[in-house]
Design a protein around this motif. Structure first.
Motif: not given
Length: 208
Positions: A35-47, A96-99, A204-205
């Motif tokens: 419940y807490f560990q197996y499902f990692e936090l998703p990586k998300i894009t700037t889009g 971050m400023r570039q993105l 944020l990836a």
């Protein structure tokens, strides 16, 4: 007549019953871990962040490497960050400023290590220091004050907040139901609506 205690002792249970109990306990432990560990936090894009036009996005960053827990050279005061941490925070800010073209506001808790990290990250951008962003505000009882601080009169729809590992880990667990070990300069992206309902989007990836 003395009654024997043998039937009540778990060591005298049948092998089948002991095996059943062991399997049940193991399954419960695995369920909690999953419940807490197996499902990692998703990586998300700037889009994905830019697509949420009606949301208030808050990106929490843990401060850079703290000097009092490192063998590295201090930037200034031992209560602050290291020279290495300062370089990494500055490099992260450039990315971050570039993105996002500086289309965000910057905030920091009132500790020296978070303020130094935010200043290195910011470049020439202003940083707002707020006492409500300390780790003491990241509990079930006090987190509303933290949310109020990061959403009050924002200049932009996105806010970057330099805070502490306890805050990232609390929000990940409480709102995202995920275990997180917040390393130096790791991040957590929150979506906060106008009613102050919090949704954890992931991390944020920056390589995307």
């Amino acid at each position: 007549m003395t009654r024997s205690l043998t039937p009540w002792c778990p060591f005298y249970m049948s092998r089948r019953i002991r095996l059943c109990w062991a399997i049940t306990l193991l399954a419960g432990a695995v369920a909690v871990w999953s419940y807490f560990q197996y499902f990692e936090l998703p990586k998300i894009t700037t889009g994905k962040i830019e697509a949420r036009e009606l949301s208030h996005i808050v990106i929490l960053y843990r401060h850079a490497e703290r000097c009092d827990r490192s063998q590295g050279q201090c930037l200034k005061d031992p209560a602050g960050i290291t020279v290495r941490g300062n370089r990494k925070a500055a490099h992260l800010g450039e990315k971050m400023r570039q993105l996002f073209s500086s289309n965000y506001s910057l905030m920091s808790s009132n500790t020296l290590r978070t303020q130094q990290s935010a200043s290195s990250f910011a470049g020439v951008m202003p940083v707002v220091v707020n006492n409500e962003l300390d780790s003491n505000e990241c509990t079930r009882r006090t987190f509303p004050a933290f949310i109020n601080a990061v959403t009050q009169n924002p200049m932009h729809k996105m806010q970057i907040v330099f805070t502490h590992s306890e805050c990232l880990e609390f929000f990940a667990a409480h709102f995202g139901h995920k275990a997180m070990t917040a390393k130096y300069l790791s991040n957590l992206v929150l979506d906060i609506d106008r009613h102050h309902h919090v949704k954890v989007l992931g991390t944020l990836a920056l390589n995307h």
